[in-house]
Design a protein around this motif. Structure first.
Motif, mmCIF file in Angstrom:
data_model
loop_
_atom_site.group_PDB
_atom_site.id
_atom_site.type_symbol
_atom_site.label_atom_id
_atom_site.label_comp_id
_atom_site.label_asym_id
_atom_site.label_seq_id
_atom_site.Cartn_x
_atom_site.Cartn_y
_atom_site.Cartn_z
ATOM 1 N N GLY A 187 9.362 3.411 5.195
ATOM 2 C CA GLY A 187 9.403 2.049 4.668
ATOM 3 C C GLY A 187 8.298 1.167 5.206
ATOM 4 N N GLY A 188 7.359 1.748 5.967
ATOM 5 C CA GLY A 188 6.217 0.981 6.469
ATOM 6 C C GLY A 188 5.198 0.765 5.366
ATOM 7 N N THR A 189 4.524 -0.370 5.394
ATOM 8 C CA THR A 189 3.535 -0.702 4.374
ATOM 9 C C THR A 189 2.272 0.123 4.549
ATOM 10 N N LEU A 190 1.859 0.841 3.488
ATOM 11 C CA LEU A 190 0.598 1.595 3.498
ATOM 12 C C LEU A 190 -0.526 0.816 2.841
ATOM 13 N N ALA A 191 -0.196 0.030 1.806
ATOM 14 C CA ALA A 191 -1.229 -0.736 1.103
ATOM 15 C C ALA A 191 -0.591 -1.878 0.333
ATOM 16 N N ARG A 192 -1.392 -2.927 0.138
ATOM 17 C CA ARG A 192 -0.999 -4.066 -0.699
ATOM 18 C C ARG A 192 -2.081 -4.246 -1.744
ATOM 19 N N LEU A 193 -1.660 -4.391 -2.994
ATOM 20 C CA LEU A 193 -2.611 -4.533 -4.088
ATOM 21 C C LEU A 193 -2.194 -5.671 -5.009
ATOM 22 N N TYR A 194 -3.180 -6.181 -5.761
ATOM 23 C CA TYR A 194 -2.954 -7.247 -6.730
ATOM 24 C C TYR A 194 -3.623 -6.867 -8.028
ATOM 25 N N SER A 195 -3.092 -7.354 -9.141
ATOM 26 C CA SER A 195 -3.672 -7.069 -10.438
ATOM 27 C C SER A 195 -5.056 -7.689 -10.518
ATOM 28 N N SER A 196 -6.009 -6.893 -10.994
ATOM 29 C CA SER A 196 -7.372 -7.377 -11.193
ATOM 30 C C SER A 196 -7.627 -7.585 -12.677
ATOM 31 N N GLY A 197 -6.570 -7.616 -13.446
ATOM 32 C CA GLY A 197 -6.694 -7.788 -14.888
ATOM 33 C C GLY A 197 -6.629 -6.454 -15.595
ATOM 34 N N GLY A 198 -6.056 -6.480 -16.759
ATOM 35 C CA GLY A 198 -5.959 -5.253 -17.544
ATOM 36 C C GLY A 198 -5.136 -4.203 -16.825
ATOM 37 N N GLU A 199 -5.652 -3.022 -16.757
ATOM 38 C CA GLU A 199 -4.951 -1.877 -16.175
ATOM 39 C C GLU A 199 -5.552 -1.517 -14.825
ATOM 40 N N LYS A 200 -5.747 -2.500 -13.946
ATOM 41 C CA LYS A 200 -6.389 -2.243 -12.659
ATOM 42 C C LYS A 200 -5.753 -3.079 -11.549
ATOM 43 N N PHE A 201 -5.629 -2.446 -10.372
ATOM 44 C CA PHE A 201 -5.163 -3.125 -9.169
ATOM 45 C C PHE A 201 -6.189 -2.912 -8.072
ATOM 46 N N ASP A 202 -6.403 -3.908 -7.253
ATOM 47 C CA ASP A 202 -7.286 -3.799 -6.094
ATOM 48 C C ASP A 202 -6.549 -4.304 -4.875
ATOM 49 N N GLY A 203 -6.879 -3.732 -3.719
ATOM 50 C CA GLY A 203 -6.251 -4.180 -2.487
ATOM 51 C C GLY A 203 -6.816 -3.465 -1.285
ATOM 52 N N GLN A 204 -6.001 -3.439 -0.236
ATOM 53 C CA GLN A 204 -6.398 -2.812 1.027
ATOM 54 C C GLN A 204 -5.242 -2.008 1.575
ATOM 55 N N THR A 205 -5.602 -0.928 2.289
ATOM 56 C CA THR A 205 -4.590 -0.174 3.012
ATOM 57 C C THR A 205 -4.247 -0.962 4.270
ATOM 58 N N SER A 206 -3.191 -0.561 4.938
ATOM 59 C CA SER A 206 -2.774 -1.277 6.146
ATOM 60 C C SER A 206 -3.814 -1.196 7.258
ATOM 61 N N ASN A 207 -4.726 -0.208 7.195
ATOM 62 C CA ASN A 207 -5.772 -0.142 8.209
ATOM 63 C C ASN A 207 -7.108 -0.677 7.693
ATOM 64 N N GLY A 208 -7.076 -1.441 6.595
ATOM 65 C CA GLY A 208 -8.258 -2.161 6.142
ATOM 66 C C GLY A 208 -9.160 -1.447 5.145
#
Length: 180
Positions: free
Chosen positions: A151-172
């Motif tokens: 249950g630990g967070t590996l990555a957080r992402l946000y919609s970049s529009g359309g069918e794409k997400f961008d973000g970072q892993t927990s270690n950057g």
């Protein structure tokens, strides 16, 4: 000739027993078995002291690979908030198969809407660390979060529009998901 059902059954059973006794399946039971195999040779083991772990959130980013030049991963605001224009997410908008890119390495991640823990099950396919440890995912507002088996967070992402997400892993590390 006229046989009764009982007589026919008795004759069939006797023939079956007699044929089973003449099988050769167990003929090797009295033979000597081969001895144990020799252990494979191995190298020497050495012990070294590891450096102490960094405090959470203070990892040296120069120790992690970065995205190659020309990467299409959008940068996130440094405070971890959703980028301008990020859309609110629903589980149905995330469900499917995605092509993941982590620091320039590609793989696939399946995000079915199968309930699992506090979210939904996830399945990475030939992904590099740490994304190879994804076990579940969930959405909250504008954020897609990928979780490990604990249950630990590996990555957080946000919609970049359309069918794409961008973000970072927990270690950057930069990560993006595109519909695959």
């Amino acid at each position: 000739m006229n046989f009764s059902k009982t007589g026919l059954l008795a004759v069939s059973l006797a023939a079956l027993v007699a044929s089973g006794c003449s099988t050769s399946r167990f003929s090797s039971m009295g033979q000597e078995q081969p001895g144990p195999l020799q252990a494979a040779p191995s190298g020497t083991v050495t012990a070294n002291q590891l450096p102490p772990p960094a405090a959470p959130g203070t990892a040296d980013p120069s120790k992690f690979p970065t995205a190659p030049q020309g990467s299409e991963v959008a940068s996130l605001p440094p405070d971890g908030t959703a980028p301008a224009g990020a859309a609110d997410l629903t589980a149905s908008s995330v469900a499917g198969v995605w092509k993941a890119s982590v620091s320039g390495q590609s793989c696939q991640v399946a995000t079915p809407q199968t309930k699992f823990g506090a979210g939904y099950r996830a399945g990475p396919l030939h992904c590099p660390a740490p994304i190879n440890g994804i076990k579940s995912w969930n959405v909250a507002g504008k954020q897609l979060t990928l979780y490990d088996e604990n249950g630990g967070t590996l990555a957080r992402l946000y919609s970049s529009g359309g069918e794409k997400f961008d973000g970072q892993t927990s270690n950057g590390l930069p990560i993006s998901l595109t519909r695959g």
